[in-house]
Scaffold this active site. Structure first.
Site, PDB file in Angstrom:
ATOM      1  N   LYS A  14       1.482  -2.384  -5.194  1.00  0.00           N
ATOM      2  CA  LYS A  14       2.764  -3.086  -5.046  1.00  0.00           C
ATOM      3  C   LYS A  14       2.562  -4.515  -4.525  1.00  0.00           C
ATOM      4  O   LYS A  14       3.174  -5.442  -5.033  1.00  0.00           O
ATOM      5  CB  LYS A  14       3.701  -2.319  -4.095  1.00  0.00           C
ATOM      6  CG  LYS A  14       4.049  -0.919  -4.562  1.00  0.00           C
ATOM      7  CD  LYS A  14       5.106  -0.272  -3.684  1.00  0.00           C
ATOM      8  CE  LYS A  14       4.670   0.011  -2.265  1.00  0.00           C
ATOM      9  NZ  LYS A  14       3.591   1.019  -2.130  1.00  0.00           N
ATOM     10  N   ARG A  89      12.444   3.263   1.370  1.00  0.00           N
ATOM     11  CA  ARG A  89      11.495   4.372   1.402  1.00  0.00           C
ATOM     12  C   ARG A  89      12.176   5.705   1.687  1.00  0.00           C
ATOM     13  O   ARG A  89      11.504   6.734   1.738  1.00  0.00           O
ATOM     14  CB  ARG A  89      10.474   4.116   2.495  1.00  0.00           C
ATOM     15  CG  ARG A  89       9.079   3.742   1.964  1.00  0.00           C
ATOM     16  CD  ARG A  89       8.302   3.340   3.170  1.00  0.00           C
ATOM     17  NE  ARG A  89       6.891   3.411   3.133  1.00  0.00           N
ATOM     18  CZ  ARG A  89       6.100   2.329   3.024  1.00  0.00           C
ATOM     19  NH1 ARG A  89       6.597   1.156   2.784  1.00  0.00           N
ATOM     20  NH2 ARG A  89       4.801   2.465   3.150  1.00  0.00           N
ATOM     21  N   ARG A 128      -9.584  -0.841   0.150  1.00  0.00           N
ATOM     22  CA  ARG A 128      -8.817  -1.895   0.815  1.00  0.00           C
ATOM     23  C   ARG A 128      -9.114  -1.908   2.315  1.00  0.00           C
ATOM     24  O   ARG A 128      -9.180  -2.962   2.941  1.00  0.00           O
ATOM     25  CB  ARG A 128      -7.314  -1.670   0.568  1.00  0.00           C
ATOM     26  CG  ARG A 128      -6.417  -2.720   1.189  1.00  0.00           C
ATOM     27  CD  ARG A 128      -4.974  -2.556   0.757  1.00  0.00           C
ATOM     28  NE  ARG A 128      -4.342  -1.384   1.345  1.00  0.00           N
ATOM     29  CZ  ARG A 128      -3.118  -0.934   1.008  1.00  0.00           C
ATOM     30  NH1 ARG A 128      -2.424  -1.544   0.074  1.00  0.00           N
ATOM     31  NH2 ARG A 128      -2.606   0.137   1.589  1.00  0.00           N
ATOM     32  N   ARG A 134      -6.564  -3.022   8.340  1.00  0.00           N
ATOM     33  CA  ARG A 134      -5.485  -2.072   8.646  1.00  0.00           C
ATOM     34  C   ARG A 134      -6.082  -0.733   9.066  1.00  0.00           C
ATOM     35  O   ARG A 134      -6.761  -0.090   8.278  1.00  0.00           O
ATOM     36  CB  ARG A 134      -4.595  -1.879   7.402  1.00  0.00           C
ATOM     37  CG  ARG A 134      -3.672  -3.028   7.150  1.00  0.00           C
ATOM     38  CD  ARG A 134      -2.849  -2.804   5.900  1.00  0.00           C
ATOM     39  NE  ARG A 134      -2.071  -1.569   5.926  1.00  0.00           N
ATOM     40  CZ  ARG A 134      -1.140  -1.273   5.025  1.00  0.00           C
ATOM     41  NH1 ARG A 134      -0.874  -2.115   4.044  1.00  0.00           N
ATOM     42  NH2 ARG A 134      -0.471  -0.153   5.116  1.00  0.00           N
ATOM     43  N   ARG A 146       0.277   9.476   4.933  1.00  0.00           N
ATOM     44  CA  ARG A 146       1.108   8.500   4.219  1.00  0.00           C
ATOM     45  C   ARG A 146       1.446   9.002   2.815  1.00  0.00           C
ATOM     46  O   ARG A 146       2.573   8.804   2.337  1.00  0.00           O
ATOM     47  CB  ARG A 146       0.397   7.146   4.171  1.00  0.00           C
ATOM     48  CG  ARG A 146       0.470   6.437   5.517  1.00  0.00           C
ATOM     49  CD  ARG A 146      -0.628   5.424   5.687  1.00  0.00           C
ATOM     50  NE  ARG A 146      -0.476   4.278   4.816  1.00  0.00           N
ATOM     51  CZ  ARG A 146      -1.509   3.528   4.407  1.00  0.00           C
ATOM     52  NH1 ARG A 146      -2.744   3.828   4.747  1.00  0.00           N
ATOM     53  NH2 ARG A 146      -1.285   2.488   3.647  1.00  0.00           N
TER      54      ARG A 146
HETATM   55  P1  AMP Z   1       3.116  -0.550   3.923  1.00  0.00           P
HETATM   56  O1  AMP Z   1       2.456  -1.862   4.194  1.00  0.00           O
HETATM   57  O2  AMP Z   1       4.289  -0.680   3.004  1.00  0.00           O
HETATM   58  O3  AMP Z   1       2.129   0.499   3.467  1.00  0.00           O
HETATM   59  O4  AMP Z   1       3.704  -0.037   5.317  1.00  0.00           O
HETATM   60  C1  AMP Z   1       2.885   0.240   6.438  1.00  0.00           C
HETATM   61  C2  AMP Z   1       3.625   1.117   7.426  1.00  0.00           C
HETATM   62  O5  AMP Z   1       4.799   0.437   7.900  1.00  0.00           O
HETATM   63  C3  AMP Z   1       4.146   2.428   6.862  1.00  0.00           C
HETATM   64  O6  AMP Z   1       3.158   3.454   6.875  1.00  0.00           O
HETATM   65  C4  AMP Z   1       5.302   2.728   7.818  1.00  0.00           C
HETATM   66  O7  AMP Z   1       4.829   3.206   9.063  1.00  0.00           O
HETATM   67  C5  AMP Z   1       5.886   1.347   8.055  1.00  0.00           C
HETATM   68  N1  AMP Z   1       6.920   1.012   7.036  1.00  0.00           N
HETATM   69  C6  AMP Z   1       6.860   0.015   6.096  1.00  0.00           C
HETATM   70  N2  AMP Z   1       7.963  -0.017   5.351  1.00  0.00           N
HETATM   71  C7  AMP Z   1       8.759   0.991   5.806  1.00  0.00           C
HETATM   72  C8  AMP Z   1      10.036   1.484   5.426  1.00  0.00           C
HETATM   73  N3  AMP Z   1      10.737   0.938   4.410  1.00  0.00           N
HETATM   74  N4  AMP Z   1      10.543   2.541   6.126  1.00  0.00           N
HETATM   75  C9  AMP Z   1       9.867   3.084   7.151  1.00  0.00           C
HETATM   76  N5  AMP Z   1       8.653   2.689   7.554  1.00  0.00           N
HETATM   77  C10 AMP Z   1       8.091   1.639   6.891  1.00  0.00           C
END
Ligand code: AMP
Length: 190
Positions: A14, A89, A128, A134, A146
């Protein structure tokens, strides 16, 4: 005005495809994961709150995420449109986004879902993790959580957009250029 939801499990690509979409269509990037990481880096209260969820690979509570997105949308009045990356999400987030859009006289053009099988997702996330810094990319149990959270809580969001006739799935495996080519074809029909 284009307002696109880019959807898919962690590791689907994404972020990579968002960058290409932004370069071509001049949209504003709204990645909730990036926003949380920014808050974390700046040591804000929101960052501290989000950290414990992010560290475990769980979702940050809906009301926190929705408040942060609302702020970003209302403070980006000049935007050409948005690319939503990693948001919504949950179905509650999708409903809140619809409401937010309506209140700002905007509309979601459509959702593009990147389809990638689980084995490849895990390989990509591990890869990654070598450079992203991260911690949630470097721990097998966090990666597993996740993906489970995606299947249990996030996948129903696809059905939400499908019911509105706004869902397109594309193959998320291949070269970055080929995948982007498929995305362009979808966007050009919005
Ligand atoms: P990402 O970079 O999108 O993989 O997000 C990293 C982490 O941020 C996720 O594993 C969640 O803990 C939190 N997070 C990001 N976006 C959301 C969302 N829309 N709703 C809830 N938690 C989120």
């Amino acid at each position: 005005m284009l307002n696109i939801v880019l959807f898919g499990p962690p590791g689907a690509g994404k972020g990579t495809q968002s960058e290409k979409i932004i370069a071509k269509y001049h949209l504003s990037h709204l990645s909730t994961g990036d926003l949380f990481r920014k808050h974390l880096g700046e040591g804000t209260d929101l960052g501290r709150l989000a950290k414990k969820y992010m560290d475990e690979g769980r979702l940050v509570p809906d009301e926190v995420v929705i408040g942060m997105v609302e702020d970003k949308i209302t403070n980006s009045k000049d935007a050409n449109g948005f690319i939503f990356d990693g948001f919504p999400r949950t179905v509650a987030q999708a409903e809140a986004l619809d409401k937010l859009m309506r209140n700002n006289k905007l509309e979601i053009s459509g959702m593009i879902a990147l389809d990638v099988e689980e084995k490849i997702l895990k390989e990509r996330i591990r890869e990654r993790g070598k450079t992203s810094g991260r911690t949630d990319d470097q721990d097998e149990s966090k990666i597993e959580t996740r993906i489970r959270v995606y299947l249990d809580e996030t996948l129903p969001v696809a059905a939400y957009y499908e019911q509105q006739g706004k869902f397109t799935k594309i193959n998320g495996v291949g070269t970055i250029e080929d995948i982007f080519g498929d995305i362009e074809k979808v966007i050009d029909k919005f």
